[in-house]
Scaffold this active site. Structure first.
Site, mmCIF file in Angstrom:
data_model
loop_
_atom_site.group_PDB
_atom_site.id
_atom_site.type_symbol
_atom_site.label_atom_id
_atom_site.label_comp_id
_atom_site.label_asym_id
_atom_site.label_seq_id
_atom_site.Cartn_x
_atom_site.Cartn_y
_atom_site.Cartn_z
ATOM 1 N N GLU A 1 -1.295 -43.908 67.850
ATOM 2 C CA GLU A 1 -1.054 -42.914 66.806
ATOM 3 C C GLU A 1 0.284 -43.203 66.113
ATOM 4 O O GLU A 1 1.142 -43.878 66.678
ATOM 5 C CB GLU A 1 -1.003 -41.516 67.447
ATOM 6 C CG GLU A 1 -2.295 -41.100 68.152
ATOM 7 C CD GLU A 1 -3.365 -40.597 67.185
ATOM 8 O OE1 GLU A 1 -3.305 -40.906 65.986
ATOM 9 O OE2 GLU A 1 -4.276 -39.891 67.658
ATOM 10 N N ASP B 1 -10.817 -48.173 73.976
ATOM 11 C CA ASP B 1 -10.263 -46.920 74.471
ATOM 12 C C ASP B 1 -11.307 -46.038 75.137
ATOM 13 O O ASP B 1 -12.512 -46.302 75.055
ATOM 14 C CB ASP B 1 -9.575 -46.159 73.324
ATOM 15 C CG ASP B 1 -10.349 -46.220 72.013
ATOM 16 O OD1 ASP B 1 -11.570 -46.435 72.057
ATOM 17 O OD2 ASP B 1 -9.729 -46.075 70.957
ATOM 18 N N HIS C 1 -4.216 -44.791 62.444
ATOM 19 C CA HIS C 1 -4.238 -45.240 63.843
ATOM 20 C C HIS C 1 -5.288 -46.325 64.060
ATOM 21 O O HIS C 1 -6.288 -46.397 63.354
ATOM 22 C CB HIS C 1 -4.392 -44.075 64.833
ATOM 23 C CG HIS C 1 -5.756 -43.467 64.904
ATOM 24 N ND1 HIS C 1 -5.972 -42.121 65.087
ATOM 25 C CD2 HIS C 1 -7.007 -44.007 64.846
ATOM 26 C CE1 HIS C 1 -7.265 -41.881 65.142
ATOM 27 N NE2 HIS C 1 -7.916 -43.000 64.998
ATOM 28 N N ASN D 1 -5.024 -41.318 59.634
ATOM 29 C CA ASN D 1 -3.558 -41.405 59.723
ATOM 30 C C ASN D 1 -3.101 -42.842 60.016
ATOM 31 O O ASN D 1 -1.950 -43.068 60.347
ATOM 32 C CB ASN D 1 -3.035 -40.443 60.800
ATOM 33 C CG ASN D 1 -3.577 -40.778 62.186
ATOM 34 O OD1 ASN D 1 -4.280 -41.768 62.363
ATOM 35 N ND2 ASN D 1 -3.240 -39.963 63.173
HETATM 36 C C1 F6R Z 1 -12.518 -45.831 68.406
HETATM 37 C C2 F6R Z 1 -11.144 -45.957 67.954
HETATM 38 C C3 F6R Z 1 -10.600 -45.208 66.780
HETATM 39 C C4 F6R Z 1 -11.551 -45.170 65.588
HETATM 40 C C5 F6R Z 1 -10.924 -44.393 64.436
HETATM 41 C C6 F6R Z 1 -11.870 -44.261 63.260
HETATM 42 O O1 F6R Z 1 -12.757 -46.635 69.540
HETATM 43 O O2 F6R Z 1 -10.425 -46.667 68.572
HETATM 44 O O3 F6R Z 1 -9.379 -45.793 66.404
HETATM 45 O O4 F6R Z 1 -11.836 -46.474 65.187
HETATM 46 O O5 F6R Z 1 -10.568 -43.108 64.859
HETATM 47 O O6 F6R Z 1 -12.936 -43.446 63.618
HETATM 48 P P1 F6R Z 1 -14.200 -43.268 62.678
HETATM 49 O O7 F6R Z 1 -14.879 -44.585 62.638
HETATM 50 O O8 F6R Z 1 -15.045 -42.229 63.363
HETATM 51 O O9 F6R Z 1 -13.681 -42.841 61.348
#
Ligand code: F6R
Length: 241
Positions: A143, A67, A138, A136
């Site tokens: 989401e 992403d 995701h 959450n």
């Molecule tokens: C990042 C991504 C997100 C993160 C998720 C967890 O490329 O796609 O889905 O993996 O938000 O983020 P952290 O590791 O910062 O808790």
């Protein structure tokens, strides 16, 4: 699903790096799907060490990131392109041409999403996809919602994700409200998935994803349907599993 329950963040990072290193050793031309966020940073550090010690070779590896924020230039300190450069690409022997991140500045975002899906297809698909998970549930920026977004798409960030990501910006207002993200079909097409989770704040999301029903309300729950998922977590994140 294989589960590695590691003592702490460092051990989780080492285990994740071992799995990626094995993938590259067995298949030097692997297509790796990569994630950003705090969770994989330690794993990338381990890979940089291994590469600099001559133990793994990135020269034939290709990468596609999950992403990118809409509206951030590649040189912006919070863009995911910049993150990858700072944490991995800038320190290993990978050719920049072989690394791909969606273009959050594309004039036509819908076309950029289609281009990204075609690119992944033309590369022969992803061999190993690294994922983190939001509080959450995701994955990527898929989401919680009423349906699973299938292909690469423009995602509206939820308040919970904006709040979680505000720690990387000077203020919450600066967090972009949209991102380009691989969809659930794109993720599930990867031949193997490596999901990294760390910290007690993720424990409920991990339990919901793997003990609850498969539902777009908990996007990571869809991983129950994939035949080759490796879950690597520290004991806190896996405490409810
Ligand atoms: C990042 C991504 C997100 C993160 C998720 C967890 O490329 O796609 O889905 O993996 O938000 O983020 P952290 O590791 O910062 O808790």
């Amino acid at each position: 699903m294989r589960i590695y329950r590691e003592a702490d963040y460092q051990a989780m990072s080492r285990r994740g790096a071992d799995i990626l290193a094995a993938q590259i050793l067995l298949c030097p031309g692997s297509v790796l799907g990569l994630a950003t966020g705090s969770t994989p940073v330690g794993m990338y550090q381990e890979l940089v060490k291994e590469n600099q010690a001559g133990k793994i070779d990135f020269s034939k590896v290709q990468t596609v990131n999950l992403d990118e924020y809409v509206g951030l230039a590649p040189g912006h300190e919070q863009s995911y392109r910049y993150f990858m450069q700072r944490n991995l690409f800038g320190h290993v022997n990978i050719s920049l041409d072989a690394t791909h991140v969606p273009d959050g500045l594309a004039a036509d975002l819908a076309e950029e999403c289609r281009r990204y899906d075609r690119l992944i297809e033309d590369m022969g698909g992803v061999d190993l996809q690294v994922l983190g998970m939001g509080h959450n549930g995701h994955i990527g920026f898929n989401e919680p919602g009423d349906f699973f977004p299938l292909d690469t798409h423009v995602a509206d960030l939820t308040d919970s994700t904006i709040n979680a990501n505000a720690r990387f910006f000077d203020s919450r207002d600066q967090v972009p409200r949209q991102a380009l993200s691989m969809g659930i079909r794109t993720i599930l097409r990867a031949r193997r998935i490596l999901l990294l989770v760390s910290g007690k704040g993720k424990a409920d999301a991990v339990a919901a994803a793997f003990h609850g029903p498969v539902t777009p309300r908990v996007p990571a729950s869809v991983l129950q349907l994939h035949q080759d998922v490796i879950l690597v977590g520290d004991s806190e994140a896996l405490s409810r599993l």
